[in-house]
Design a protein around this motif. Structure first.
Motif, PDB file in Angstrom:
ATOM      1  N   ILE A 183       3.149  24.471 -19.262  1.00 27.51           N
ATOM      2  CA  ILE A 183       3.623  24.304 -17.894  1.00 27.51           C
ATOM      3  C   ILE A 183       2.494  24.568 -16.897  1.00 27.51           C
ATOM      4  N   GLN A 184       1.746  25.647 -17.125  1.00 29.70           N
ATOM      5  CA  GLN A 184       0.657  25.979 -16.211  1.00 29.70           C
ATOM      6  C   GLN A 184      -0.425  24.904 -16.228  1.00 29.70           C
ATOM      7  N   LEU A 185      -0.720  24.397 -17.424  1.00 26.78           N
ATOM      8  CA  LEU A 185      -1.758  23.382 -17.555  1.00 26.78           C
ATOM      9  C   LEU A 185      -1.362  22.091 -16.839  1.00 26.78           C
ATOM     10  N   VAL A 186      -0.131  21.663 -17.019  1.00 24.68           N
ATOM     11  CA  VAL A 186       0.331  20.425 -16.380  1.00 24.68           C
ATOM     12  C   VAL A 186       0.357  20.585 -14.867  1.00 24.68           C
ATOM     13  N   HIS A 187       0.795  21.738 -14.389  1.00 24.08           N
ATOM     14  CA  HIS A 187       0.791  21.955 -12.936  1.00 24.08           C
ATOM     15  C   HIS A 187      -0.632  21.950 -12.384  1.00 24.08           C
ATOM     16  N   SER A 188      -1.579  22.488 -13.142  1.00 18.05           N
ATOM     17  CA  SER A 188      -2.975  22.460 -12.688  1.00 18.05           C
ATOM     18  C   SER A 188      -3.492  21.028 -12.607  1.00 18.05           C
ATOM     19  N   TRP A 189      -3.109  20.230 -13.579  1.00 17.39           N
ATOM     20  CA  TRP A 189      -3.482  18.803 -13.575  1.00 17.39           C
ATOM     21  C   TRP A 189      -2.915  18.100 -12.340  1.00 17.39           C
ATOM     22  N   LEU A 190      -1.657  18.365 -12.031  1.00 25.57           N
ATOM     23  CA  LEU A 190      -1.042  17.738 -10.860  1.00 25.57           C
ATOM     24  C   LEU A 190      -1.697  18.207  -9.566  1.00 25.57           C
ATOM     25  N   GLU A 191      -1.999  19.494  -9.499  1.00 24.72           N
ATOM     26  CA  GLU A 191      -2.647  20.034  -8.299  1.00 24.72           C
ATOM     27  C   GLU A 191      -4.033  19.419  -8.104  1.00 24.72           C
ATOM     28  N   HIS A 192      -4.723  19.189  -9.221  1.00 30.66           N
ATOM     29  CA  HIS A 192      -6.052  18.566  -9.141  1.00 30.66           C
ATOM     30  C   HIS A 192      -5.972  17.204  -8.456  1.00 30.66           C
ATOM     31  N   HIS A 193      -4.847  16.527  -8.632  1.00 30.68           N
ATOM     32  CA  HIS A 193      -4.660  15.209  -8.025  1.00 30.68           C
ATOM     33  C   HIS A 193      -3.856  15.291  -6.734  1.00 30.68           C
ATOM     34  N   ARG A 194      -3.844  16.486  -6.134  1.00 27.69           N
ATOM     35  CA  ARG A 194      -3.267  16.704  -4.804  1.00 27.69           C
ATOM     36  C   ARG A 194      -1.758  16.444  -4.757  1.00 27.69           C
ATOM     37  N   ILE A 195      -1.092  16.731  -5.853  1.00 29.61           N
ATOM     38  CA  ILE A 195       0.365  16.654  -5.886  1.00 29.61           C
ATOM     39  C   ILE A 195       0.905  18.056  -5.640  1.00 29.61           C
ATOM     40  N   THR A 196       1.646  18.220  -4.585  1.00 32.53           N
ATOM     41  CA  THR A 196       2.107  19.544  -4.178  1.00 32.53           C
ATOM     42  C   THR A 196       3.272  20.011  -5.042  1.00 32.53           C
ATOM     43  N   SER A 197       3.400  21.315  -5.154  1.00 30.36           N
ATOM     44  CA  SER A 197       4.468  21.896  -5.976  1.00 30.36           C
ATOM     45  C   SER A 197       5.846  21.575  -5.414  1.00 30.36           C
ATOM     46  N   SER A 198       5.936  21.318  -4.113  1.00 23.16           N
ATOM     47  CA  SER A 198       7.231  21.022  -3.503  1.00 23.16           C
ATOM     48  C   SER A 198       7.800  19.681  -3.969  1.00 23.16           C
ATOM     49  N   SER A 199       6.947  18.810  -4.484  1.00 20.93           N
ATOM     50  CA  SER A 199       7.418  17.506  -4.956  1.00 20.93           C
ATOM     51  C   SER A 199       7.741  17.507  -6.445  1.00 20.93           C
ATOM     52  N   VAL A 200       7.605  18.675  -7.093  1.00 24.08           N
ATOM     53  CA  VAL A 200       7.825  18.774  -8.543  1.00 24.08           C
ATOM     54  C   VAL A 200       9.065  19.615  -8.815  1.00 24.08           C
ATOM     55  N   SER A 201      10.004  19.063  -9.554  1.00 27.58           N
ATOM     56  CA  SER A 201      11.179  19.821  -9.993  1.00 27.58           C
ATOM     57  C   SER A 201      11.191  19.894 -11.517  1.00 27.58           C
TER      58      SER A 201
ATOM     59  N   ALA B 219       0.801  -1.229   0.000  1.00 27.64           N
ATOM     60  CA  ALA B 219       0.000   0.000   0.000  1.00 27.64           C
ATOM     61  C   ALA B 219       0.833   1.278   0.000  1.00 27.64           C
ATOM     62  N   ASP B 220       1.969   1.296   0.678  1.00 27.82           N
ATOM     63  CA  ASP B 220       2.726   2.547   0.795  1.00 27.82           C
ATOM     64  C   ASP B 220       3.823   2.685  -0.269  1.00 27.82           C
ATOM     65  N   THR B 221       3.758   1.903  -1.338  1.00 30.27           N
ATOM     66  CA  THR B 221       4.756   1.991  -2.416  1.00 30.27           C
ATOM     67  C   THR B 221       4.637   3.329  -3.139  1.00 30.27           C
ATOM     68  N   THR B 222       5.754   3.960  -3.378  1.00 24.62           N
ATOM     69  CA  THR B 222       5.782   5.214  -4.135  1.00 24.62           C
ATOM     70  C   THR B 222       6.724   5.070  -5.328  1.00 24.62           C
ATOM     71  N   ILE B 223       6.509   5.906  -6.318  1.00 24.69           N
ATOM     72  CA  ILE B 223       7.384   5.951  -7.492  1.00 24.69           C
ATOM     73  C   ILE B 223       7.651   7.416  -7.835  1.00 24.69           C
ATOM     74  N   ASP B 224       8.734   7.656  -8.530  1.00 19.19           N
ATOM     75  CA  ASP B 224       9.013   8.979  -9.090  1.00 19.19           C
ATOM     76  C   ASP B 224       8.541   8.990 -10.536  1.00 19.19           C
ATOM     77  N   LEU B 225       7.738   9.976 -10.879  1.00 21.34           N
ATOM     78  CA  LEU B 225       7.230  10.093 -12.247  1.00 21.34           C
ATOM     79  C   LEU B 225       8.040  11.133 -13.019  1.00 21.34           C
ATOM     80  N   TYR B 226       8.326  10.815 -14.281  1.00 23.89           N
ATOM     81  CA  TYR B 226       9.031  11.731 -15.164  1.00 23.89           C
ATOM     82  C   TYR B 226       8.096  12.111 -16.300  1.00 23.89           C
ATOM     83  N   ILE B 227       7.843  13.395 -16.438  1.00 24.89           N
ATOM     84  CA  ILE B 227       6.877  13.894 -17.427  1.00 24.89           C
ATOM     85  C   ILE B 227       7.621  14.758 -18.435  1.00 24.89           C
ATOM     86  N   ALA B 228       7.658  14.292 -19.670  1.00 23.81           N
ATOM     87  CA  ALA B 228       8.322  15.036 -20.745  1.00 23.81           C
ATOM     88  C   ALA B 228       7.283  15.855 -21.494  1.00 23.81           C
TER      89      ALA B 228
END
Length: 570
Positions: A102-120, A49-58
């Motif tokens: 960039i703005q659109l993708v960040h909005s998509w991530l925010e919609h899924h509760r992914i915080t900006s601090s986890s995105v580089s 259940a607590d498995t995490t992965i790093d996602l790479y978005i090109a």
């Protein structure tokens, strides 16, 4: 076709249909999927259940053709921009996404509760790394079904999905996401070792007899390809990069033994090691592939400086992607880079392969000549129903090296990988040469290959009975893993000559090779590369998908670069 930009406020608005509020993030469309689990992989079920992965978005560039247009101009000897290679910052500008992307993708991530601090964000915003995403969150984000899979031969365990989707509004903005459907495995090495026999080596001379059972030493290679008399002089500027994967490392002791026997003037040859993405270096446990690449390249180019890149697979599981992201982040890149690894093209999602290929285009635009081995399975391995070329060799922005054998004259080696890409169209620089071959081929093998695809290889070199040192003993190797560092050594010497004359390095080679460089190549006209229960293609006059345009003659190639000099310097 350029993406039609729609106002961002419209894309992000909530639409009411029949009283039901819908979000643009809910309208999903498949990006890629496999019908079956890829070969040699089996499912272990759901991860804990607590498995995490790093996602790479090109992300896709706003000016989608700008990089390739610049690369073609920079690499064309007939263009006014020839040799005007780009800086890291200039390339980054060419591949930057539109600000709305960039703005659109960040909005998509925010919609899924992914915080900006986890995105580089790297490479001018074209590459996003999202750390520590839970598997359940990744499933929601990508309409995926991640499971644990294990490789039946290596026991490697990875988290992957057989399919994933993206919101429709993102398909014009996102190029690929990893890890998703690319089931990586240890990279294939294109060489086969065995212990040295008592057969005598072929010695250089004016007219060697043809011997298929004799070892082809460094002296023979330097004589055959006309590099013996050239002494490098631009060591302060010219460098060779050798890529290493699969936790294989070269040995300084083995390099010393090799040089002592085959190039005693270079007994002090050395290299620096650059660790990529947590890569390791243990010279006490060297690998055959790494030793082969370093020894042949050093032997051909001494005393040119070498960098050995020891790359650990990225969290997405792809070593190429990890290495490319690292080297493209550097301010300067080696002028010549050789790689003897690859996968069959059909194991990649197409969008993923295109992303990796475009990163190689960035290297070319920055002045690097990138060479890949073409593989050792002819047109394909086993009972294949379709010819299977390898990637990244099928990328049109790298130079691919096939295999020859024998001295006086050279002929195609049957192992030489060759064929046509199912992903990448035939590039402009190949149009005339490949069209001529296909016209003469006619309908033979119709349906087994893509006649509109990028053809490989581009060039070739010796690939049988090549001696090296490994763990203190001498081995004899065969394969295009031998051919690639031999040719890269010759290209590095040409770069040395260019730099010593105050000129830029060659960079992306293919437009030159298929043009004026033809005068410096030896056409190979006999032999074939069987596979897939067929006789394969045949080496013929002109380009062919066995030996490409032929083998290099260093002095003649140098003359094509400096036609005003009838006697190039020795």
């Amino acid at each position: 076709m350029r993406y039609r930009w729609v106002p961002l406020l419209f894309l992000l608005s909530t639409v009411s249909l029949g009283g039901i509020a819908t979000s643009p993030w809910d309208d999903m469309r498949s990006e890629h999927s496999w019908k079956n689990i890829p070969e040699n992989w089996v499912s272990l079920g759901l991860p804990i259940a607590d498995t995490t992965i790093d996602l790479y978005i090109a992300l896709k560039p706003y000016r989608e053709n700008a990089l390739v247009d610049a690369l073609n101009e920079i690499s064309d000897p007939g263009h006014s921009r020839y040799g005007v290679h780009l800086s890291r910052e200039q390339v980054t500008d060419l591949v930057a996404p539109h600000p709305d992307t960039i703005q659109l993708v960040h909005s998509w991530l925010e919609h899924h509760r992914i915080t900006s601090s986890s995105v580089s964000v790297t490479h001018g915003g074209s590459f996003l790394t999202v750390t520590a995403v839970s598997v359940s969150q990744a499933n929601d984000l990508l309409g995926a079904s991640y499971q644990l899979y294990t490789h039946t031969k290596t026991n490697e365990t990875i988290v992957r999905t057989l399919g994933y989707s993206l919101p429709v509004v993102l398909h014009g903005h996102v190029q690929t996401v990893a890890p998703t459907t690319f089931f990586s495995s240890p990279l294939t090495q294109w060489q086969t070792p065995r212990k040295r026999s008592d057969v005598a080596a072929v010695r250089p001379g004016k007219s060697p007899s043809r011997r298929d059972d004799a070892d082809v030493t460094l002296a023979s290679l330097r004589w055959l390809y006309s590099t013996v008399t050239y002494v490098p002089s631009a060591m302060d500027r010219n460098k060779v990069g050798v890529t290493g994967y699969n936790e294989e490392y070269p040995s300084p002791a083995d390099l010393k033994s090799y040089m002592l026997k085959y190039r005693p003037d270079g007994i002090d040859a050395t290299y620096v090691v650059e660790l990529v993405n947590g890569g390791k270096y243990d010279p006490s446990n060297p690998g055959t592939e790494a030793n082969l690449n370093i020894q042949l390249s050093e032997g051909m180019t001494y005393p040119t400086p070498h960098i050995f890149y020891s790359t650990k697979a990225s969290p997405s599981g792809d070593s190429f992607l990890a290495w490319l992201n690292a080297v493209l982040s550097e301010q300067n890149v080696p002028q010549t880079i050789t790689t003897s690894y690859g996968f069959f093209e059909n194991v990649f999602p197409k969008s993923y392969a295109i992303r990796v290929c475009n990163l190689f285009a960035q290297l070319g635009a920055r002045g690097a000549s990138v060479l890949f081995a073409s593989g050792d399975d002819g047109v394909g391995r086993g009972d294949c129903s379709r010819f299977t070329p390898i990637f990244p060799a099928t990328c049109p922005y790298v130079t691919v090296v096939g295999a020859t054998m024998s001295l006086g004259p050279e002929v195609a080696a049957s192992l030489s990988g060759g064929g046509f890409s199912d992903f990448f169209d035939r590039p402009e620089y190949q149009q005339q040469a490949v069209s001529t071959f296909l016209d003469n081929l006619g309908h033979q093998y119709s349906g087994l290959y893509n006649p509109l695809g990028r053809g490989i290889p581009d060039i070739s070199a010796q690939a049988r009975r090549i001696p090296i040192f490994h763990k203190g003993e001498e081995d004899i190797l065969k394969g295009t893993s031998c051919s690639a560092p031999i040719v890269s050594g010759i290209i590095s010497l040409l770069n040395d000559y260019r730099l010593s004359q105050g000129k830029p390095p060659l960079g992306f080679l293919n437009p030159w090779l298929y043009g004026g460089g033809l005068n410096g190549l030896n056409d190979i006209v006999s032999g074939s590369n069987p596979g897939c229960n067929t006789d394969g293609f045949s080496a013929v006059v002109g380009w062919d998908p066995v030996t490409g345009l032929g083998t290099p003659d260093f002095l003649r190639l140098m003359h094509t670069l400096d036609p005003g000099s009838s006697n190039p310097p020795e």
